[in-house]
Scaffold this active site. Structure first.
Site, mmCIF file in Angstrom:
data_model
loop_
_atom_site.group_PDB
_atom_site.id
_atom_site.type_symbol
_atom_site.label_atom_id
_atom_site.label_comp_id
_atom_site.label_asym_id
_atom_site.label_seq_id
_atom_site.Cartn_x
_atom_site.Cartn_y
_atom_site.Cartn_z
ATOM 1 N N ASP A 118 -1.029 -11.043 5.483
ATOM 2 C CA ASP A 118 0.249 -10.156 5.790
ATOM 3 C C ASP A 118 -0.131 -9.447 7.264
ATOM 4 O O ASP A 118 0.749 -8.874 7.869
ATOM 5 C CB ASP A 118 0.690 -9.316 4.637
ATOM 6 C CG ASP A 118 1.263 -10.210 3.856
ATOM 7 O OD1 ASP A 118 1.950 -11.367 3.876
ATOM 8 O OD2 ASP A 118 0.945 -9.954 2.401
ATOM 9 N N ASP A 130 -3.246 -3.308 -1.716
ATOM 10 C CA ASP A 130 -3.052 -4.760 -1.582
ATOM 11 C C ASP A 130 -3.678 -5.362 -0.440
ATOM 12 O O ASP A 130 -3.305 -6.545 -0.017
ATOM 13 C CB ASP A 130 -1.546 -4.687 -1.209
ATOM 14 C CG ASP A 130 -0.737 -4.609 -2.411
ATOM 15 O OD1 ASP A 130 -0.829 -5.317 -3.353
ATOM 16 O OD2 ASP A 130 0.123 -3.630 -2.516
ATOM 17 N N ARG A 166 1.158 -0.607 3.044
ATOM 18 C CA ARG A 166 0.244 -1.494 3.723
ATOM 19 C C ARG A 166 0.000 -1.265 5.006
ATOM 20 O O ARG A 166 -0.981 -2.626 5.689
ATOM 21 C CB ARG A 166 0.775 -3.107 3.321
ATOM 22 C CG ARG A 166 0.945 -3.112 1.855
ATOM 23 C CD ARG A 166 0.945 -4.610 1.373
ATOM 24 N NE ARG A 166 -0.152 -5.328 1.939
ATOM 25 C CZ ARG A 166 -0.398 -6.488 2.106
ATOM 26 N NH1 ARG A 166 0.606 -7.491 1.440
ATOM 27 N NH2 ARG A 166 -1.249 -7.506 2.435
ATOM 28 N N CYS A 179 -1.889 -15.982 0.742
ATOM 29 C CA CYS A 179 -1.707 -14.530 0.895
ATOM 30 C C CYS A 179 -3.184 -13.967 0.989
ATOM 31 O O CYS A 179 -3.514 -13.071 1.727
ATOM 32 C CB CYS A 179 -1.278 -13.544 -0.213
ATOM 33 S SG CYS A 179 0.298 -14.400 -0.701
ATOM 34 N N HIS A 208 8.315 -13.283 0.223
ATOM 35 C CA HIS A 208 7.780 -13.714 1.541
ATOM 36 C C HIS A 208 8.325 -15.214 1.931
ATOM 37 O O HIS A 208 8.497 -15.876 0.657
ATOM 38 C CB HIS A 208 6.332 -13.679 1.783
ATOM 39 C CG HIS A 208 5.697 -12.169 2.054
ATOM 40 N ND1 HIS A 208 4.711 -11.807 1.066
ATOM 41 C CD2 HIS A 208 6.148 -11.276 2.938
ATOM 42 C CE1 HIS A 208 4.549 -10.499 1.574
ATOM 43 N NE2 HIS A 208 5.114 -10.229 2.711
HETATM 44 C C1 CIR Z 1 2.820 -6.934 -1.716
HETATM 45 O O1 CIR Z 1 3.704 -7.112 -2.519
HETATM 46 O O2 CIR Z 1 2.818 -6.733 -0.519
HETATM 47 C C2 CIR Z 1 1.407 -7.634 -2.402
HETATM 48 N N1 CIR Z 1 1.299 -7.248 -3.600
HETATM 49 C C3 CIR Z 1 1.409 -8.972 -2.466
HETATM 50 C C4 CIR Z 1 1.444 -9.729 -0.928
HETATM 51 C C5 CIR Z 1 1.660 -11.169 -0.888
HETATM 52 N N2 CIR Z 1 1.451 -11.507 0.269
HETATM 53 C C6 CIR Z 1 1.854 -12.823 0.770
HETATM 54 O O3 CIR Z 1 2.800 -13.438 -0.119
HETATM 55 N N3 CIR Z 1 1.520 -13.341 1.957
#
Ligand code: CIR
Length: 253
Positions: free
Chosen positions: A66, A60, A85, A248, A161
């Site tokens: 993030d 990710d 992550r 993101c 989020h």
């Molecule tokens: C996750 O679930 O962490 C990733 N697949 C997607 C992250 C998306 N990030 C965000 O909304 N800031």
């Protein structure tokens, strides 16, 4: 106005990324092409883009938003709530430090993913999600205060989020969907309501007067255009398969 952006190229392992979307696996080649166009869009908005190499150990990791929060006063390394992550942070640290003398860090048991943070001037709304906890928010608010800014928490339960369903477009305008439409703390803003059928596009991003909108959401394009903004559509359908949106994919500061 923003000057810089940091992005990270998608990795082949992205097919193992976290997802509740039920939209199938992302196509790596198409994701790379979409990512290239995303970078192009950031450049069109006047940003200098730092492109980090793909990290195969972190499926990710293209969702750089993030792992750090870049404020005008300091950089803040987060501590992602998703265990898979957490290691992304050390890989973005050098890049964050290259822009700031002052770098702060969220520490366990505090958890924060910066997709849960929405900046409005020098105030930061922090969503308490499955990935960001109260302890993390408390640490973040203390860091913000120490650096002349402020923060407050937002309760939420419907989306991954905070910015999955909410985006600040400057000039007191907020795009919002679902549970965020009725939150008392947002009623002072002019809310541009995103229809539930186009909820993915609530994650639209203001950059220097232009709003990036995910491709395929004409209702959202029309309503944001009517509010006076220039629109740049970007196709991020491969990232949507991993619950990722436009915001993101970059740090903008
Ligand atoms: C996750 O679930 O962490 C990733 N697949 C997607 C992250 C998306 N990030 C965000 O909304 N800031």
């Amino acid at each position: 106005m923003f000057k810089n952006a940091i992005v990270r190229k998608p990795c082949r392992a992205m097919t193992h990324g976290l997802s509740d979307a039920d939209l199938g696996l992302p196509d790596f080649e198409n994701a790379c092409a979409q990512h290239d166009d995303y970078i192009e869009a950031l450049k069109e908005c006047g940003l200098e883009v730092t492109i980090l190499e793909a990290l195969e150990d972190y499926p990710d990791s293209c969702f750089v938003e993030d792992a750090a929060l870049m404020t005008p006063q300091c950089g803040i390394l987060t501590n992602p709530g998703a265990p898979s992550r957490r290691g992304e942070v050390e890989h973005i640290e050098a890049s964050v430090r290259s822009f700031y003398d002052n770098v702060e860090q969220i520490k366990s048991p505090g958890l924060v993913e910066a997709g849960d943070i929405m900046m409005v001037g020098d105030h930061y709304y922090i969503g308490l999600s499955a990935r960001t906890n109260q302890e993390g928010a408390d640490q973040l608010i203390a860091i913000l205060k120490k650096n002349g800014m402020s923060g407050s928490v937002v309760t939420m339960s419907e989306v991954l989020h905070l910015k999955t369903g909410l985006g600040y477009l400057e000039d007191n305008n907020l795009v919002a969907c679902g549970e965020f439409l009725t939150k008392p703390e947002f009623q002072k803003y002019d809310i541009i309501e995103i229809d539930q059928s186009e909820s993915y596009s609530a994650n639209s991003v203001w950059i220097n007067g232009t709003v990036l909108v995910p491709k395929g959401y004409q209702g959202t394009v029309d309503i944001i255009k009517a509010a006076g903004y220039k629109i740049r559509e970007v196709d991020v359908s491969e990232f949507r398969k991993l619950d990722g949106g436009l915001s993101c994919l970059s740090l903008r500061f």
